[in-house]
Enzyme design. Structure first.
Site, mmCIF file in Angstrom:
data_model
loop_
_atom_site.group_PDB
_atom_site.id
_atom_site.type_symbol
_atom_site.label_atom_id
_atom_site.label_comp_id
_atom_site.label_asym_id
_atom_site.label_seq_id
_atom_site.Cartn_x
_atom_site.Cartn_y
_atom_site.Cartn_z
ATOM 1 N N GLU A 98 -5.029 1.531 17.240
ATOM 2 C CA GLU A 98 -5.338 0.400 16.415
ATOM 3 C C GLU A 98 -6.747 0.073 16.742
ATOM 4 O O GLU A 98 -7.652 -0.408 15.899
ATOM 5 C CB GLU A 98 -4.688 -0.843 16.602
ATOM 6 C CG GLU A 98 -3.237 -0.616 16.179
ATOM 7 C CD GLU A 98 -2.872 -0.224 14.625
ATOM 8 O OE1 GLU A 98 -3.943 -0.517 13.933
ATOM 9 O OE2 GLU A 98 -1.772 -0.213 14.058
ATOM 10 N N ASP A 239 1.341 9.825 9.337
ATOM 11 C CA ASP A 239 0.444 9.863 8.348
ATOM 12 C C ASP A 239 -1.229 10.035 8.652
ATOM 13 O O ASP A 239 -1.530 11.134 8.092
ATOM 14 C CB ASP A 239 0.459 8.325 7.647
ATOM 15 C CG ASP A 239 0.447 7.071 8.671
ATOM 16 O OD1 ASP A 239 0.220 7.373 9.901
ATOM 17 O OD2 ASP A 239 0.365 6.254 7.898
ATOM 18 N N GLU A 332 8.292 -1.652 2.250
ATOM 19 C CA GLU A 332 8.238 -0.705 3.208
ATOM 20 C C GLU A 332 8.929 0.690 3.201
ATOM 21 O O GLU A 332 8.290 1.617 3.394
ATOM 22 C CB GLU A 332 8.333 -1.801 4.665
ATOM 23 C CG GLU A 332 7.326 -2.718 4.938
ATOM 24 C CD GLU A 332 5.814 -1.993 5.330
ATOM 25 O OE1 GLU A 332 5.157 -1.485 4.428
ATOM 26 O OE2 GLU A 332 5.485 -2.098 6.551
ATOM 27 N N GLU A 353 -2.439 1.526 0.781
ATOM 28 C CA GLU A 353 -2.461 2.876 0.255
ATOM 29 C C GLU A 353 -2.418 3.301 -1.202
ATOM 30 O O GLU A 353 -3.016 4.343 -1.637
ATOM 31 C CB GLU A 353 -1.237 3.555 1.444
ATOM 32 C CG GLU A 353 -1.313 3.644 2.702
ATOM 33 C CD GLU A 353 -1.232 2.492 3.604
ATOM 34 O OE1 GLU A 353 -0.984 1.252 2.771
ATOM 35 O OE2 GLU A 353 -1.848 2.583 4.675
ATOM 36 N N THR A 459 -9.361 5.747 8.611
ATOM 37 C CA THR A 459 -7.799 5.475 8.043
ATOM 38 C C THR A 459 -7.790 3.765 7.730
ATOM 39 O O THR A 459 -6.861 3.373 7.246
ATOM 40 C CB THR A 459 -6.906 5.958 8.725
ATOM 41 O OG1 THR A 459 -5.536 5.745 8.137
ATOM 42 C CG2 THR A 459 -6.664 5.254 10.102
HETATM 43 C C1 DMJ Z 1 -4.038 0.459 8.274
HETATM 44 O O1 DMJ Z 1 -4.261 -0.118 9.490
HETATM 45 C C2 DMJ Z 1 -4.289 1.982 8.435
HETATM 46 O O2 DMJ Z 1 -4.555 2.365 6.980
HETATM 47 C C3 DMJ Z 1 -3.350 2.656 9.249
HETATM 48 O O3 DMJ Z 1 -3.629 4.005 8.751
HETATM 49 C C4 DMJ Z 1 -2.190 2.550 8.495
HETATM 50 N N1 DMJ Z 1 -1.487 1.105 8.399
HETATM 51 C C5 DMJ Z 1 -2.509 0.272 8.041
HETATM 52 C C6 DMJ Z 1 -2.664 -0.034 6.489
HETATM 53 O O4 DMJ Z 1 -1.392 -0.022 5.971
#
Ligand code: DMJ
Length: 525
Positions: A98, A239, A332, A353, A459
């Site tokens: 994170e 992912d 979710e 997403e 991401t």
């Molecule tokens: C974000 O922190 C990023 O997109 C991560 O790859 C997945 N989770 C959250 C958003 O859903």
């Protein structure tokens, strides 16, 4: 007819863009008024809390969105404020993943966009600058996590003391394989190869652990290399590993990463795809372990479109959009056979997403279905999640109960992708809506043509500029060549001839190169 349709289209997109801006500022101003310097706003109690560290996370994550929405003055103010207030020398256990995607990624992107925001730039920019130094500072704090025999990182690190001796060696797959974009950017901008090297080492180690049928599981013991959770799929825990193989391949023009992804993709299509849904299967046998769609998986159609797999991307998007329509958001977890939510996974924490995929697919197809998803999302979030203090995580999509949390990705990603969906001429898409076109000059004497090669989103939706990476690494390479030539000239033995290096397009001004490489015109080329 065409003119009328086009005018109506422009009117509706302009209205949507205004609504998205209002959404952003309602949440952003409330964060500043009620939560700063905490990481996140608590939208039900109108106060703040630290969640992923203690670094004003929402402000770092939202910084580039300010610029993308056109607010240069606030971008400049916040960029300076963060330099004065954020300290990474703190005794905090932070998630390596994170911190990388939100903090390092957010600062790198802000650094690369600082020129467009009219910030005063130091002479070496984009190869140096205060926001880049902050990003490097944060990333250095993560490096102890990578000092393992396998090269795969621990999931958590103490920013002051490194990895705790009692830290679990079990990390999720995405926690091992989601570094190459930020770390290669750092290395190529600063010239310190350490970052890119550790990210690559982790990727290669992970690659070797795939099963005989070509799949990876969900959690791995990074010391013993044993798979602890053996569910293979494209959602939670995995992912962004796949996302970074594809985007890393594009950003760095790297065949190794693309080959890895394509081999995974073959196995994914073979074992996990059913009717354009993606299920979870046992990584060694390929038998279905969970017939579930997770909201995090909704990034996949966007990624497929980057690879040119449009038909399948469109079909998968339609499946996921049907779930959105059923609930007014993406739960979710969604059980595919039952066509309903899964117990305790009924929430929607305002994730981006599906909107992210809509943005890519709208750019690829021009189909207005994707704008419709954008309008649906705007409507739902306003109606279900808005509070006097911001926007709240939806705890349960069935009864619209709310949780007291607004994750920083709401302003970093959800709002940003919504905005970019409705602004196809934005400079991040290569268009010229930001004044002077899609690129700008940077570097000493303006030799870097920035933004010209498009942007890659990390991401957490932080755009990175491959042209800057190329420019800075070429600059360093050229300087090294010059040093070599100078040293060689000085150290020439009697009778030894100078051999000029192969000519490459110079990154430094041609005249300075010429003054040292004058001999290039004396050989027979
Ligand atoms: C974000 O922190 C990023 O997109 C991560 O790859 C997945 N989770 C959250 C958003 O859903």
């Amino acid at each position: 007819h065409i003119t009328i349709h086009y005018t109506l289209y422009l009117q509706s997109t302009n209205t949507a863009l205004q609504r998205i801006k209002s959404m952003f500022y309602h949440a952003y101003n409330s964060y500043l008024d009620n939560a700063f310097p905490y990481d996140e706003l608590r939208p039900l109690t109108c106060d703040g809390q630290d969640t992923w560290g203690s670094f004003s996370l929402t402000l770092i994550d939202a910084l580039d969105t300010l610029l993308i929405l056109g607010n240069h003055t606030e971008f400049q103010r916040v960029a300076s404020l963060l330099q004065d207030t954020v300290d990474f020398d703190i005794d905090v256990n932070a998630s390596v993943f994170e911190t990388n995607i939100r903090v390092v990624g957010g600062l790198l992107s802000a650094h690369l966009l600082a020129g467009r925001a009219g910030m005063e730039l130091e002479p070496g920019w984009p190869c140096s600058g205060p926001l880049l130094r902050m990003a490097e500072d944060a990333a250095r704090k993560l490096l102890p996590a990578f000092q393992t025999a396998t090269g795969m990182p621990y999931g958590t690190v103490n920013l002051l003391n490194g990895v705790s001796p009692t830290e679990t060696p079990v990390t999720c797959t995405a926690g091992v394989g989601t570094f190459i974009l930020e770390f290669a950017t750092l290395s190529r901008l600063t010239g310190d190869e350490t970052f890119e090297n550790v990210a690559r080492r982790a990727l290669r180690a992970l690659w070797k652990t795939r099963s005989d049928i070509g799949l990876v599981g969900n959690h791995i013991d990074i010391l013993s290399k044993k798979w602890v959770a053996q569910d293979a799929g494209i959602g939670a825990g995995v992912d962004s590993y796949f996302e970074y193989l594809v985007k890393g391949a594009i950003m760095l023009q790297d065949e190794e990463l693309l080959t890895m992804f394509l081999e995974y993709d073959r196995a994914i299509q073979n074992y996990t795809r059913f009717d354009d849904w993606y299920l979870w299967v046992q990584m060694h046998k390929g038998t279905v372990s969970m017939p579930v769609f997770q909201s995090l998986e909704a990034f996949w159609p966007g990624l497929q479109s980057l690879l040119g797999n449009l038909d399948s991307a469109v079909r998968t998007f339609q499946n996921y959009y049907s779930v959105w329509r059923q609930f007014g958001g993406l739960p979710e977890f969604y059980s595919i056979p039952q066509g309903y939510t899964v117990d305790k996974r009924e929430g929607y924490p305002l994730r981006p997403e599906l909107i992210e995929s809509a943005m890519y697919l709208f750019r690829a197809t021009g189909d207005h279905t994707y704008l419709q998803l954008g309008l649906d999302a705007l409507e739902s979030i306003e109606r279900i999640a808005k509070t006097p203090c911001g926007y709240a995580t939806v705890k349960d999509l069935r009864d619209h109960q709310l949780d007291n949390r607004m994750e920083s990705f709401f302003l970093a990603e959800t709002v940003k992708y919504l905005y970019l969906l409705f602004d196809p001429a934005h400079f991040l898409h290569g268009g010229g809506s930001e004044g002077d076109g899609s690129w700008e000059e940077g570097g000493e004497s303006g030799e870097c043509v920035l933004g010209a090669g498009g942007f890659i989103f990390n991401t957490e939706a932080h755009p990175l500029d491959p042209a800057a990476l190329y420019c800075c690494s070429r600059h360093a390479q050229d300087q090294q060549e010059l040093r070599d030539v100078l040293l060689k000239s000085i150290a020439l033995k009697p009778g030894e001839k100078k051999t000029p290096p192969l000519l490459t397009c110079p990154v430094q001004p041609f005249r300075s190169r010429l003054s040292i490489l004058g001999q290039v015109f004396t050989d027979n080329t």
